[in-house]
Structure formats: C-alpha cells, structure tokens
Scaffold this active site. Structure first.
Site, PDB file in Angstrom:
ATOM      1  N   HIS A 106       0.636  -1.163  -0.004  1.00 29.60           N
ATOM      2  CA  HIS A 106       0.106   0.047  -0.051  1.00 29.60           C
ATOM      3  C   HIS A 106       0.812   1.206  -0.019  1.00 29.60           C
ATOM      4  CE1 HIS A 106       0.569  -1.121   4.082  1.00 29.60           C
ATOM      5  NE2 HIS A 106       0.778   0.115   4.483  1.00 29.60           N
ATOM      6  N   HIS A 108       0.778   5.124   1.247  1.00 25.60           N
ATOM      7  CA  HIS A 108      -0.015   6.177   1.945  1.00 25.60           C
ATOM      8  C   HIS A 108       0.172   7.768   1.311  1.00 25.60           C
ATOM      9  CE1 HIS A 108       0.271   4.256   5.860  1.00 25.60           C
ATOM     10  NE2 HIS A 108       1.317   3.617   5.470  1.00 25.60           N
TER      11      HIS A 108
END
Ligand code: 5GP
Ligand code: ZN
Length: 144
Positions: A106, A108
C-alpha cells in the site's frame, strides 16, 4: 476485477477490496483501490493499494504497482484540492523496521503542513469517523 488478481482470505485490505469490512472508498478501478486510513496521520490521509494481494513492494508484480501509481496520480491531486495542505508525502513501507503493519502493498497519501513535526513512524491514533467520512466526500467530489 481481472482474472489474474489474487486475493488473500486473511488479509484486512483484501477484505476491504471484497467489501467484507467497511471502508471509506474514494476511488476504484479494476486493478486498484483508494480508501481513507482510519488512523489518519493528518486529515485526508488515504491509502492506495493494488488489488492484487502481495506482501510488499518486493513481490508485487510491476503491473500491479503501476496500477496503484496511476491511481495515486488521480487521487493525490484530489486530496490536494480537497484539503489544501502545505504539501503531500507519498509513503510506502516494506517490513517491520520500515513500520509496515499491514502486509498487503500500500501507498500512503499524507497531507503535510509546515511545522506539523510528523515523524516517519507516526503511530496509530484512531480518527473521528464522521470527520474521515466528510473528507472522503470532499476528495470524491474532486474526482468526479
Ligand atoms: P503501514 O503501517 O503498514 O505502513 O500502514 C498500514 C495502515 O493501514 C495504517 O496507517 C493503518 O491505520 C491502516 N489500517 C489498518 N487497518 C485498517 C482498516 O481496517 N481500515 C483502514 N481504512 N485502514 C486500516
Ligand atoms: Zn491482501
């Protein structure tokens, strides 16, 4: 979703992709998803993931990373317009020493403000769900 996308039954982000746990989704396409982080380092903090489950960037297929990056290119400007911070960091962690706590790759998107003194390991502090939902709506409006 493309046939080649692998999900993991026990992964919290795969559960978010499948809609098995709630989330504030702000953008989705066949290969990637953007949603709000529920422990925001700053208002507007969101996460962009490839839908393909892989533990970290080292084992994520390049096409999956590229799909996430294309979505970052859409969502980061929307966060910029919705929140109007002084800047935005794109941060991606691999491994415990890098403060990775969810093992599905992922990115941010973190709005920054001058003198916010945000450290790289910013800690997990639950956010106000109403506030997070409201910022999600503002970001989504910028993506229309
Ligand atoms: P990492 O520490 O791995 O770089 O980032 C994982 C992020 O996922 C953290 O910022 C954490 O707040 C977020 N997170 C963990 N569980 C959930 C969840 O169930 N929903 C959402 N929206 N974010 C989560
Ligand atoms: Zn996963």
């Amino acid at each position: 979703m493309g046939d080649d996308i692998q999900l993991d039954d026990d992964c919290i982000f795969c559960k978010i992709i499948r809609g098995e746990i709630p989330s504030f989704k702000v953008f989705e396409d066949d290969a990637s998803l953007a949603f709000m982080d529920i422990n925001p380092a700053a208002p507007g903090h969101c996460l962009v993931i490839p839908k393909h489950h892989a533990e970290n960037i080292f084992v994520t297929p390049p096409h999956a990373s590229a799909a996430a990056m294309a979505t970052i290119s859409k969502v980061a400007p929307a966060v910029e317009r919705a929140v109007q911070p002084g800047g935005i960091n794109i941060v991606q962690a691999n491994g415990p020493a890098a403060a990775q706590s969810v093992f599905h790759t992922h990115f941010h998107i973190i709005p920054r403000h001058l003198d916010d003194n945000l450290l790289m390991n910013w800690g997990l502090n639950p956010g106000d769900m109403d506030e997070i939902g409201a910022v999600a709506e503002k970001i989504k409006a910028e993506l229309d």
